[in-house]
Every structure is written in structure tokens, then in C-alpha cells.
Design a protein around this motif. Structure first.
Motif, PDB file in Angstrom:
ATOM      1  N   ARG A   2       0.830  -1.284   0.052  1.00 32.10           N
ATOM      2  CA  ARG A   2       0.184   0.059   0.134  1.00 32.10           C
ATOM      3  C   ARG A   2       0.761   1.205  -0.082  1.00 32.10           C
ATOM      4  NH1 ARG A   2      -5.180  -1.389   4.008  1.00 32.10           N
ATOM      5  NH2 ARG A   2      -5.827  -3.137   2.836  1.00 32.10           N
ATOM      6  N   ALA A  24      -8.656   1.124 -12.479  1.00 28.93           N
ATOM      7  CA  ALA A  24      -7.465  -0.056 -12.533  1.00 28.93           C
ATOM      8  C   ALA A  24      -7.592  -0.978 -11.187  1.00 28.93           C
ATOM      9  CB  ALA A  24      -6.170   0.829 -12.578  1.00 28.93           C
ATOM     10  N   GLY A  25      -8.639  -0.585 -10.371  1.00 31.41           N
ATOM     11  CA  GLY A  25      -8.734  -1.404  -9.322  1.00 31.41           C
ATOM     12  C   GLY A  25      -7.759  -1.184  -8.187  1.00 31.41           C
ATOM     13  N   LEU A  27      -7.331   1.443  -6.105  1.00 30.62           N
ATOM     14  CA  LEU A  27      -7.560   2.695  -5.520  1.00 30.62           C
ATOM     15  C   LEU A  27      -8.562   2.249  -4.170  1.00 30.62           C
ATOM     16  CD1 LEU A  27      -7.581   6.029  -4.925  1.00 30.62           C
ATOM     17  CD2 LEU A  27      -9.839   5.925  -5.847  1.00 30.62           C
ATOM     18  N   LEU A  28      -7.788   2.155  -2.938  1.00 28.45           N
ATOM     19  CA  LEU A  28      -8.483   1.951  -1.744  1.00 28.45           C
ATOM     20  C   LEU A  28      -9.272   2.885  -1.114  1.00 28.45           C
ATOM     21  CD1 LEU A  28      -5.798  -0.516   0.047  1.00 28.45           C
ATOM     22  CD2 LEU A  28      -7.856  -1.035  -1.554  1.00 28.45           C
ATOM     23  N   LEU A  45      -4.868   6.499  -1.577  1.00 22.87           N
ATOM     24  CA  LEU A  45      -4.509   5.266  -0.866  1.00 22.87           C
ATOM     25  C   LEU A  45      -4.379   4.114  -1.901  1.00 22.87           C
ATOM     26  CD1 LEU A  45      -2.979   3.956   1.707  1.00 22.87           C
ATOM     27  CD2 LEU A  45      -5.424   3.175   2.346  1.00 22.87           C
ATOM     28  N   ASP A  47      -3.305   0.209  -3.676  1.00 24.05           N
ATOM     29  CA  ASP A  47      -2.477  -1.125  -3.462  1.00 24.05           C
ATOM     30  C   ASP A  47      -2.008  -1.424  -4.766  1.00 24.05           C
ATOM     31  OD1 ASP A  47      -1.850  -3.476  -2.316  1.00 24.05           O
ATOM     32  OD2 ASP A  47      -3.995  -4.449  -1.853  1.00 24.05           O
ATOM     33  N   ARG A  49       1.721  -3.379  -6.628  1.00 28.20           N
ATOM     34  CA  ARG A  49       2.650  -4.392  -6.518  1.00 28.20           C
ATOM     35  C   ARG A  49       3.988  -3.865  -5.977  1.00 28.20           C
ATOM     36  NH1 ARG A  49       2.208  -9.053 -10.145  1.00 28.20           N
ATOM     37  NH2 ARG A  49       4.476  -9.635  -9.568  1.00 28.20           N
ATOM     38  N   ASP A  50       4.399  -2.610  -6.441  1.00 32.51           N
ATOM     39  CA  ASP A  50       5.846  -2.013  -5.878  1.00 32.51           C
ATOM     40  C   ASP A  50       5.813  -0.667  -6.114  1.00 32.51           C
ATOM     41  OD1 ASP A  50       6.129  -2.016  -8.559  1.00 32.51           O
ATOM     42  OD2 ASP A  50       7.422  -3.993  -8.654  1.00 32.51           O
ATOM     43  N   GLU A  53       5.463   0.690  -9.793  1.00 26.41           N
ATOM     44  CA  GLU A  53       4.019   0.649 -10.258  1.00 26.41           C
ATOM     45  C   GLU A  53       3.122   1.846  -9.620  1.00 26.41           C
ATOM     46  OE1 GLU A  53       1.695  -2.969  -9.906  1.00 26.41           O
ATOM     47  OE2 GLU A  53      -0.169  -1.857 -10.363  1.00 26.41           O
ATOM     48  N   VAL A  76       0.744  -3.455   6.801  1.00 27.20           N
ATOM     49  CA  VAL A  76      -0.716  -3.742   6.282  1.00 27.20           C
ATOM     50  C   VAL A  76      -0.687  -5.549   6.490  1.00 27.20           C
ATOM     51  CG1 VAL A  76      -2.026  -4.019   4.486  1.00 27.20           C
ATOM     52  CG2 VAL A  76      -0.748  -2.076   4.581  1.00 27.20           C
TER      53      VAL A  76
ATOM     54  N   ALA B  12       6.565  -2.732 -14.578  1.00 25.15           N
ATOM     55  CA  ALA B  12       5.413  -1.982 -14.068  1.00 25.15           C
ATOM     56  C   ALA B  12       4.492  -1.584 -14.967  1.00 25.15           C
ATOM     57  CB  ALA B  12       5.829  -0.785 -13.189  1.00 25.15           C
ATOM     58  N   MET B  16       0.751  -2.866 -15.993  1.00 29.24           N
ATOM     59  CA  MET B  16      -0.416  -1.988 -15.981  1.00 29.24           C
ATOM     60  C   MET B  16      -1.106  -1.873 -17.349  1.00 29.24           C
ATOM     61  SD  MET B  16       1.620   1.035 -14.309  1.00 29.24           S
ATOM     62  CE  MET B  16       0.353   2.208 -14.895  1.00 29.24           C
ATOM     63  N   ARG B 219      -7.976  -7.051  -7.003  1.00 30.54           N
ATOM     64  CA  ARG B 219      -7.881  -6.155  -8.288  1.00 30.54           C
ATOM     65  C   ARG B 219      -8.823  -6.079  -9.445  1.00 30.54           C
ATOM     66  NH1 ARG B 219      -5.633  -4.006 -12.627  1.00 30.54           N
ATOM     67  NH2 ARG B 219      -4.662  -5.971 -12.991  1.00 30.54           N
ATOM     68  N   ARG B 222     -12.446  -5.917  -8.889  1.00 26.95           N
ATOM     69  CA  ARG B 222     -12.915  -4.277  -8.689  1.00 26.95           C
ATOM     70  C   ARG B 222     -12.874  -3.715 -10.071  1.00 26.95           C
ATOM     71  NH1 ARG B 222      -7.848  -3.619  -4.444  1.00 26.95           N
ATOM     72  NH2 ARG B 222      -9.106  -4.038  -2.516  1.00 26.95           N
ATOM     73  N   VAL B 223     -11.760  -4.146 -11.157  1.00 27.39           N
ATOM     74  CA  VAL B 223     -12.114  -3.839 -12.286  1.00 27.39           C
ATOM     75  C   VAL B 223     -13.315  -3.939 -12.950  1.00 27.39           C
ATOM     76  CG1 VAL B 223     -11.008  -3.984 -14.463  1.00 27.39           C
ATOM     77  CG2 VAL B 223      -9.499  -3.762 -12.671  1.00 27.39           C
ATOM     78  N   ARG B 276     -15.111  -1.419   2.724  1.00 28.44           N
ATOM     79  CA  ARG B 276     -15.173  -1.425   1.321  1.00 28.44           C
ATOM     80  C   ARG B 276     -15.854  -2.684   1.001  1.00 28.44           C
ATOM     81  NH1 ARG B 276     -11.879   0.957  -2.280  1.00 28.44           N
ATOM     82  NH2 ARG B 276     -12.216  -0.909  -3.509  1.00 28.44           N
TER      83      ARG B 276
END
Lengths: 76, 414
Positions: A2, A24-25, A27-28, A45, A47, A49-50, A53, A76, B12, B16, B219, B222-223, B276
């Protein structure tokens, strides 16, 4: 992982709604901070991979001239 | 920027952008396998060029344009695809890196089509999972192999075969409509939940990628919820995964031993994810659609999530929800869970009555939790001699050493 993304700008930031991050899935959470001496502030905030990203995702958002700080959330 | 740093950036960017690039190409070439190969070619070019020339200002658009040029080159070699060449050629002219933002809306539909194609029922479960992680998650073959504890060659073979199966079956690259939509959506949701569970069950071991599977499934869920906001089951699945993921830190003790839900330290639950999950559940409820299995399972998970202490759990609602679930997806396992809920809500006799009803079910023969649950009810009813026999039977059936020890301890205490 995170990451908290702080954005500080002298003008209001419509982009802080973070649509691209939500689509993009990753955003928390998102929100505005109380305006301070540096102007308007908000945060995302996310989430991802690194750190790379996180940086790449934030770079894709069309932000006006502002200061962006990306910090990994410790536990987390 | 050094070469290593550029490679990390390329990784990365690939994670994406790869799904979008593959999806957009697949719309033109109508072959996800070919589209994926061209996207991979673009990745190879990026790895060659970016360390020397620098990362482009809009790397996603660069990948897209490069892959489309590859598509034109490939298709030019085939005379009968002249029309497609014209179509893509025109698009390459129009798709400059600066114009990339304008194609986002189209990309949404393409991504949804890609999800439905990668999860097409013509493919076996393992193939659907591998293809989804490869094409939608942007995972490398070796990463998928490591996550599923199989060899790279096995995963590579699965992917090649899956792409061939899709091509041979002439699976159209589109979002299904009408009566087909429900079954095809169920297939997509099944794949996402399988990926999630593969990560979620991996509480042992030190392979970092297994929790990553959990995160990737969440993820993608959510998408999907963004792409298909009117499908209650999609929100149901997202709610279920968010709430389950919220318990990750509380599910194991200091020695890696599993901690049962009612014994977990709820202070370790991730309340952001619970919030959530509850919101996603509200979205599903607001659509007023008949309850599906993911929605009901999410509602069950929410009952636990809403209880700050284990003793605050609303067991009557849980028992009622299990009854709904049994109506949608009847199974002896659901009935066994309902028996536990009935016992907690109305006392052990109510649970025992249901367990005795389902004890003859073929699917439960050899299932250690049946005698384990029955033994628990019997202890509470003071029938200790019968309980002892049940715990011993359960111990003889389980394959988990830690669980066997626990069951034998319970038998000894009767």
C-alpha cells in the motif's frame, strides 16, 4: 503493497477523484485534507505491486503543477 | 535512469498496460492468442530500446502503437486480411502517444471482452486461470508457475493450448448478451474466486507470490465491478473477497498455525477492507436482483465482520442465510455449515438434528468435519462417550497433522 499518495496544489484538484486509479482496481481510499499554507491537499491510498507501479500510475494522472509525495504504508 | 531501474519500470508498465494492449489488439485481429504475441513483441522492443533511449513520456501508448505496427506487419503477409490491414493501419496513424487518453472508453469494452474470452467455458479451469493471470494480470509465465507450484513448462503449455482451443472453437471476441451473459459471467467470477482462494489458502510457506494472487484477484474483481456495475453478483464477489482479505493478518498464529474465525483477534482485521466490502455489498443489494451465491456468501462474511466481538455474532441471520444459500447452491457442506449456525443460534440439539439428517450423504463420507462437528454438539449436550468416538473418528479421517493432534486431545478430554 500500500502506498499513500499526497498531492499538494495551490488550486483545487478535480483529478483527485482518482477515476483512473479506481478503474484500475488499485484505489482503496481517497480524500481531501484541510487546506493549509501550501494550498489544497488531498490523498489517495493505493494497493499496487511495488513502488515503480505506484509512480507509474500516478504519473499517468493529468495533475496540474503540484507537489506529489508517494510513501509506502508501513504495516498492512 | 540505470538499466535495472528501467527494467523495473518496464515491468511495472507491462503489468499496468498489457491487458489494455492485448484487448485493443484482439478487437482488430479477433484472435487473443495473436494479440498476446504481438503485445509480447512490443514488450521485447521496449526492453531493447528503453534502456538506451529512455522511457517514453507515455509508455502505455508506445506499447500500443508498437504492437499495432507489429500487427500490421504480420497481417500484411496474409493476402486475405487486406481489409484488416487498412483498418489497423488507419488506427496506427491516429493512435499517437499523445492521443492515447482518448481511447480509454473503448478500452473498457475491450477489457471486458478479454475477460469473457480468457474465462470462456470451452477452456478447462486451469487454462482459464492461467490465461486470466497472463493476459489480464500481466503476470509472467514463471510467476504463474511459482504461484501454482508447477513448472514453467506446464504453465506455458497450458497457455499455448488454451489459445489454440479458443482459436479452434472460433470463440468471438465480444461481451456476451442475453441469456448467455449469466453463465459466461459465472465462469468469469468462478475464475477470479479460484485465483483468490489459491492465494488465500496459502497461509503456510514463504512464497511471496501467493498473497499476490489474492491481491490480483481482488484487483481484477474491482476492475470488473467498474466495467459491469449493474451485475449484483460481481459486487457480491468483490464484497466477499474484500471481507475475506480483511482477515489475512489474523488467520495465523505466531507459529503459522491456523486461527479459527471465532478465535481471531479482531483488532488485527483490516477495517478499511471491511468497510469496502460492506459498501460493495450495499451496491449489490441496491440492484434488487435475485440473490446469487457470491452475494449470499458475502452477506454471511459481513455478519462476522459486523460483530466487534465473536459473541456479538448474529447467528440467527447466519442460519437464515445458509438456508438461502442451500436453496441456490445445495450441497452437504452448506448444510453442515448451517447445522453449526443453528447450534450457535438455537442450541446444540438443533444443530445435531440437522447433522444426523445429512450424515448419510455420500459427499460427506470420509469428510472429517462431519464427525468433528457432531462430536462438538455431543459434548455440549453432555453425551461425552459418543463425542469421544466422534472425535477419534474425525482424527482418523483428517490428513492434517496439527488438526489430528487437536482432535485426539479433544477425544482424550471427553
Amino acid at each position: 503493497m500500500r502506498f499513500m499518495v499526497f498531492v499538494r496544489s495551490p488550486s483545487p484538484l478535480a483529478a483527485l477523484h482518482g477515476d483512473a486509479l479506481r478503474h484500475a482496481g488499485v484505489l482503496l481510499d481517497a480524500g481531501d485534507l484541510v487546506p493549509g499554507a501550501c494550498g489544497v491537499s488531498g490523498y489517495w491510498l493505493i494497493d499496487v505491486r511495488d513502488h515503480e507501479e505506484a509512480v507509474e500510475r500516478v504519473k499517468r494522472i493529468g495533475l496540474p503543477a503540484c507537489v506529489v509525495e508517494i510513501r509506502q504504508v508501513a504495516v498492512v | 535512469m540505470g538499466a535495472t531501474s528501467v527494467h523495473r519500470t518496464v515491468d511495472a508498465v507491462w503489468r499496468m498496460e498489457s491487458a489494455k494492449v492485448i484487448a485493443a489488439l484482439a478487437r482488430y485481429v479477433r484472435d487473443v492468442g495473436l494479440a498476446e504475441e504481438m503485445a509480447q513483441d512490443a514488450l521485447v522492443q521496449a526492453l531493447e530500446q528503453w534502456p538506451e533511449q529512455g522511457v517514453p513520456r507515455n509508455p502505455g501508448a508506445w506499447l500500443m502503437t508498437t504492437a499495432k505496427r507489429r500487427a500490421v506487419d504480420q497481417i500484411r503477409r496474409r493476402e486475405n486480411f487486406a481489409r484488416k490491414v487498412e483498418e489497423i493501419g488507419r488506427d496506427v496513424q491516429e493512435t499517437t502517444p499523445d492521443a492515447a487518453e482518448g481511447i480509454e472508453d473503448e478500452i473498457g469494452d475491450d477489457l471486458l471482452s478479454l475477460m469473457f474470452t480468457a474465462c470462456h467455458p470451452v477452456l478447462g479451469t486451469e487454462a482459464r486461470v492461467a490465461l486470466t493471470l497472463k493476459m489480464l494480470g500481466g503476470l509472467k509465465t514463471e510467476e504463474i508457475a511459482r504461484a501454482f507450484l508447477v513448472s514453467d513448462a506446464t504453465v506455458a503449455q497450458r497457455i499455448v493450448r488454451a489459445k489454440k482451443t479458443l482459436a479452434d472453437a472460433g470463440v468471438p471476441f465480444e461481451v456476451p448478451e442475453g441469456p448467455e451473459l449469466a453463465s459466461r459471467l459465472a465462469s468469469v467470477l468462478e475464475v477470479l474466486y479460484l485465483i483468490f482462494n489459491e492465494g488465500y489458502s496459502a497461509t503456510q510457506g514463504d512464497d511471496w507470490l501467493r498473497p499476490e494472487l489474492c491481491a490480483e484477484a481482488l484487483r481484477l474483481g474491482r476492475v470488473l465491478a467498474e466495467l459491469a456495475p449493474k451485475e449484483a453478483e460481481v459486487h457480491g464477489l468483490v464484497a466477499l473477497m474484500e471481507i475475506q482479505a480483511s482477515r489475512t493478518r489474523a488467520r495465523t498464529g505466531p507459529g503459522g498455525e491456523p486461527v479459527l474465525l471465532l478465535e481471531q483477534d479482531r483488532g488485527k482485521w483490516d477495517w478499511l477492507l471491511i468497510g469496502r466490502g460492506l459498501k460493495a455489498l450495499e451496491r449489490a443489494e441496491a440492484l434488487n436482483q435475485p440473490p446469487g451465491p457470491y452475494y449470499v456468501q458475502a452477506a454471511l462474511a459481513a455478519c462476522h465482520a459486523r460483530a466487534r466481538k465473536a459473541e456479538d455474532t448474529d447467528w440467527q441471520r447466519i442460519a437464515a442465510l445458509y438456508q438461502v444459500l442451500a436453496g441456490i447452491s445445495p450441497s452437504p457442506i452448506v448444510e453442515l455449515n448451517r447445522a453449526v449456525a443453528l447450534s450457535m443460534a438455537f442450541g446444540p440439539a438443533a444443530g445435531l438434528a440437522l447433522v444426523d439428517e445429512i450424515a448419510g450423504e455420500k459427499a460427506l463420507q470420509g469428510y472429517h468435519l462431519l464427525p468433528s462437528v457432531r462430536g462438538d454438539f455431543l459434548v455440549k449436550l453432555g453425551r461425552t462417550a459418543e463425542a469421544k468416538a466422534e472425535f477419534e473418528k474425525a482424527a482418523s479421517l483428517t490428513r492434517n497433522e496439527r488438526e489430528r493432534t487437536l482432535l485426539l486431545e479433544r477425544a482424550a478430554s471427553c
